[in-house]
Design an enzyme around this catalytic site. Structure first.
Site, PDB file in Angstrom:
ATOM      1  N   GLU A   1       0.826  -0.866   0.184  1.00  0.00           N
ATOM      2  CA  GLU A   1      -0.345   0.037   0.567  1.00  0.00           C
ATOM      3  C   GLU A   1       0.779   1.502  -0.373  1.00  0.00           C
ATOM      4  O   GLU A   1       0.600   2.265  -0.044  1.00  0.00           O
ATOM      5  CB  GLU A   1      -1.037   0.202   1.030  1.00  0.00           C
ATOM      6  CG  GLU A   1      -1.886  -1.428   1.046  1.00  0.00           C
ATOM      7  CD  GLU A   1      -2.421  -0.893   0.465  1.00  0.00           C
ATOM      8  OE1 GLU A   1      -4.253   0.210   0.160  1.00  0.00           O
ATOM      9  OE2 GLU A   1      -3.328  -1.770  -0.238  1.00  0.00           O
TER      10      GLU A   1
ATOM     11  N   HIS B   1      -4.732   1.274   7.578  1.00  0.00           N
ATOM     12  CA  HIS B   1      -2.994   1.965   6.919  1.00  0.00           C
ATOM     13  C   HIS B   1      -2.325   2.169   8.604  1.00  0.00           C
ATOM     14  O   HIS B   1      -3.303   3.183   9.085  1.00  0.00           O
ATOM     15  CB  HIS B   1      -3.137   2.968   5.714  1.00  0.00           C
ATOM     16  CG  HIS B   1      -4.043   3.009   4.210  1.00  0.00           C
ATOM     17  ND1 HIS B   1      -4.495   3.080   3.300  1.00  0.00           N
ATOM     18  CD2 HIS B   1      -3.225   1.528   3.627  1.00  0.00           C
ATOM     19  CE1 HIS B   1      -4.887   3.082   2.707  1.00  0.00           C
ATOM     20  NE2 HIS B   1      -4.049   1.744   2.602  1.00  0.00           N
TER      21      HIS B   1
ATOM     22  N   CYS C   1      -2.727  11.555   4.011  1.00  0.00           N
ATOM     23  CA  CYS C   1      -3.310  10.959   2.478  1.00  0.00           C
ATOM     24  C   CYS C   1      -2.832  10.929   1.553  1.00  0.00           C
ATOM     25  O   CYS C   1      -2.644   9.934  -0.077  1.00  0.00           O
ATOM     26  CB  CYS C   1      -4.912   9.794   2.623  1.00  0.00           C
ATOM     27  SG  CYS C   1      -5.101   8.989   4.153  1.00  0.00           S
TER      28      CYS C   1
END
Ligand code: SUG
Length: 452
Positions: free
Chosen positions: A176, A246, A367
Site C-alpha cells: 500500500e 493503513h 493520505c
C-alpha cells in the site's frame, strides 16, 4: 559535505470523477458515505488549498495529475466492446460495481502511490521509489501501471533516481505504499518504519489487513536500504478492526518525533525502543491511550493522519502540524493535539484545514501527499512542470473550475458526457504540466472512440 535534504510533498490532484461508491471495506468512511452525492470541484479545490497552505509555510510542494477514470482500457480488457459510450452503457447495466471500480478517483491518495527512500539513506546514493501494487482493492490495483509510467517520466534521471515497478500482483505481496511507511531521522540519517497487517503465517484481523510483511520486506530491499535503517512493525489487529486500514491512520512521524495511538502497532514499546536504537538518539513520542482518545474517535477525526512538516522559522526550523478540520471540531482530538504542542517544544502550531470531500472517503491530509525528501539538485532534475508556484496554482484552479462538476452520484458514472469531459480536461492538463502524452488515450487511440 553532502547536500542537505529538504521536504518536498507531492499531492494528488483530485480527479473529475471523485465520488462515494463504498469501494473499500475496512475503511469506515468509505462504507458510511456510499451513494452520497459528491462535489468533485470542491474536492479538487480543497486539495489545492492544502497545497497552497503547505507552500505558504515555506515547504516545497508539487502536484501529480489524476488518472484517467472511467478507465476504459480496463473495460475493454475485461471484454466490453464498441465505442466508449457503448462500453459504459453495457458495464452500467451488467456490472454496476465494476463500473464504479474503474471510475474511482482514488489515485488522489498518493500516499498509496509509492514508497520512497531519499538519496541520503540508500546504499547507492540515489533516491528510490517503489510503486505500490495496491493489490488489496481492485479499484486501487488499477493505479499501479500509470503511477509507474508517471514516476518514470518525472524522475527520469537514472543517475539520481530509481523508479521500481510494483511488486507482482498477489495477495501475498499486497503493498500500500507510503501509507504504511514512516521515515524518522536524526543526526546519523533516516530510519524507516514499515507497518504491516498480515503475513504468510497470520491474518489476525476481521477487516482486511492490506499490507503484507513479505511486501514490506521486498520494498525495503528494492529501496536499497541497509538493514540497520529499517524496522518492521505489526499493526494492531484491534486497530485494523476499528478502521485503521493503513498504519498512517494511527501514527505519524517527522525527524525524531512520533505521535501514535496505542492501537497503531502491536508491542509498541519494543518498536519504539528499536527505533530509538536505530536513530542513535532520543525519540520524542506522544502516545494516545484509549482512555484519552478512543480508537473510534481517532478513526473518525483522523488527528494522526496529519502532516507534520519541518518549516523554516526565525530560529532555524520548527514543526507545524497540518490536521483535518474534523480533528478541531471534536473536543478529544483537539485536546490531544494541544497536548502535543505543549509537550513537544519542536512543534509550534496546528493548522486545521477543510478537506471534507476527501475525508468522507477515508483520506486525510497525510493520505493526499507523498513525501519525497530531496536535495535542491534533485528537485532541479525533476521533469515536467509539477512544482507548484503561484502561477501554476492559479492555472490549476482555473482548469478545475472550467472542467469539474459540482455534483456527482455513482449513477452518473455511466453518463456518456462525463467521459468526454474527462478526456478533454486531462488532455489540457498534460499540456499545462508539460508531461507530454502520458495517458494511454493520447498515444494508443484506446479511448475516445465516439459512438457512430
Ligand atoms: O484506499 N478510499 C481510499 C482511502 C485511502 C487513504 N489513504 C491513506 N490512509 N493513506 C482507500 O480506502 C474509497 C473510494 C470509494 O469508496 O469510493 C477509497 O478508495
Amino acid at each position: 559535505m553532502a547536500e542537505p535534504l529538504g521536504e518536498l510533498n507531492f499531492d494528488g490532484l483530485v480527479g473529475p470523477t471523485h465520488n462515494f461508491a463504498g469501494l473499500s471495506p475496512g475503511n469506515l468512511a468509505s462504507t458510511h458515505n456510499r451513494e452520497a452525492p459528491s462535489n468533485p470541484r470542491a474536492a479538487a479545490l480543497q486539495g489545492l488549498d492544502k497545497m497552497a497552505h503547505v507552500r505558504s509555510l515555506g515547504v516545497a510542494q508539487a502536484v501529480l495529475p489524476p488518472q484517467l477514470r472511467p478507465h476504459l482500457p480496463t473495460l475493454r480488457r475485461l471484454g466490453f466492446r464498441g465505442s466508449d459510450e457503448q462500453m459504459l452503457a453495457a458495464a452500467a447495466t451488467a456490472e454496476r460495481t465494476l463500473l464504479r471500480r474503474v471510475s474511482s478517483a482514488s489515485s488522489m491518495w498518493v500516499a498509496n502511490a509509492a514508497t520512497v527512500a531519499p538519496s541520503s539513506d540508500t546504499r547507492d546514493g540515489r533516491l528510490h521509489l517503489v510503486t505500490a501494487n495496491l493489490n488489496s482493492m481492485l479499484h486501487r490495483s488499477l493505479e499501479a501501471d500509470f503511477t509507474t509510467r508517471l514516476l518514470k517520466r518525472l524522475f527520469a534521471d537514472e543517475h539520481r533516481f530509481a523508479v521500481h515497478d510494483a511488486l507482482p500482483g498477489s495477495e501475498a505481496l499486497s503493498d500500500e505504499g507510503a501509507a504504511n511507511h514512516t521515515r524518522l531521522c536524526g543526526a546519523s540519517g533516516g530510519v524507516h518504519l514499515f507497518g504491516w497487517g498480515r503475513s504468510a503465517n497470520q491474518s489476525p484481523s476481521r477487516l482486511p489487513a492490506r499490507q503484507s510483511l513479505e511486501a514490506s520486506r521486498a520494498v525495503a530491499r528494492l529501496l536499497d536500504l541497509p538493514d540497520e535503517r529499517v524496522v518492521f512493525a505489526q499493526q494492531d489487529p484491534v486497530g485494523i478492526d476499528g478502521g485503521a486500514f493503513h498504519s498512517d491512520v494511527l501514527l505519524v512521524g517527522n525527524r525524531n518525533f512520533l505521535m501514535l495511538h496505542e492501537r497503531a502497532l502491536l508491542e509498541h514499546e519494543a518498536v519504539l525502543q528499536q527505533l530509538e536504537d536505530r536513530l542513535g538518539e532520543p525519540l520524542q513520542v506522544v502516545l494516545a491511550k484509549e482512555t484519552e482518545l478512543p480508537l473510534s474517535v481517532a478513526v473518525s477525526c483522523y488527528p494522526f493522519n496529519s502532516q507534520v512538516l519541518s518549516v523554516p522559522s526565525l530560529n532555524g526550523e520548527t514543526m507545524v502540524i497540518v490536521a483535518p478540520k474534523d480533528a478541531e471540531e471534536n473536543a478529544l482530538t483537539l485536546q490531544f493535539l494541544q497536548r502535543v504542542t505543549r509537550e513537544v517544544d519542536a512543534v509550534s502550531r496546528i493548522d486545521f484545514l477543510e478537506l471534507r470531500q476527501s475525508m468522507r472517503n477515508g483520506g486525510g491530509p497525510a493520505c493526499l501527499r507523498l513525501r519525497v525528501p530531496t536535495t535542491a539538485t534533485e528537485r532541479g532534475a525533476l521533469q515536467g512542470r509539477v512544482l507548484l508556484d503561484e502561477t501554476l496554482d492559479r492555472e490549476l484552479r482555473a482548469w478545475v473550475n472550467r472542467h469539474y462538476r459540482d455534483q456527482l452520484e455513482p449513477r452518473d458514472l455511466a453518463d456518456p458526457l462525463l467521459i468526454r469531459e474527462v478526456l478533454v480536461a486531462l488532455d489540457e492538463l498534460t499540456a499545462l504540466l508539460r508531461l507530454g502524452s502520458v495517458y494511454e488515450f493520447q498515444t494508443s487511440g484506446e479511448c475516445g472512440r465516439m459512438a457512430p
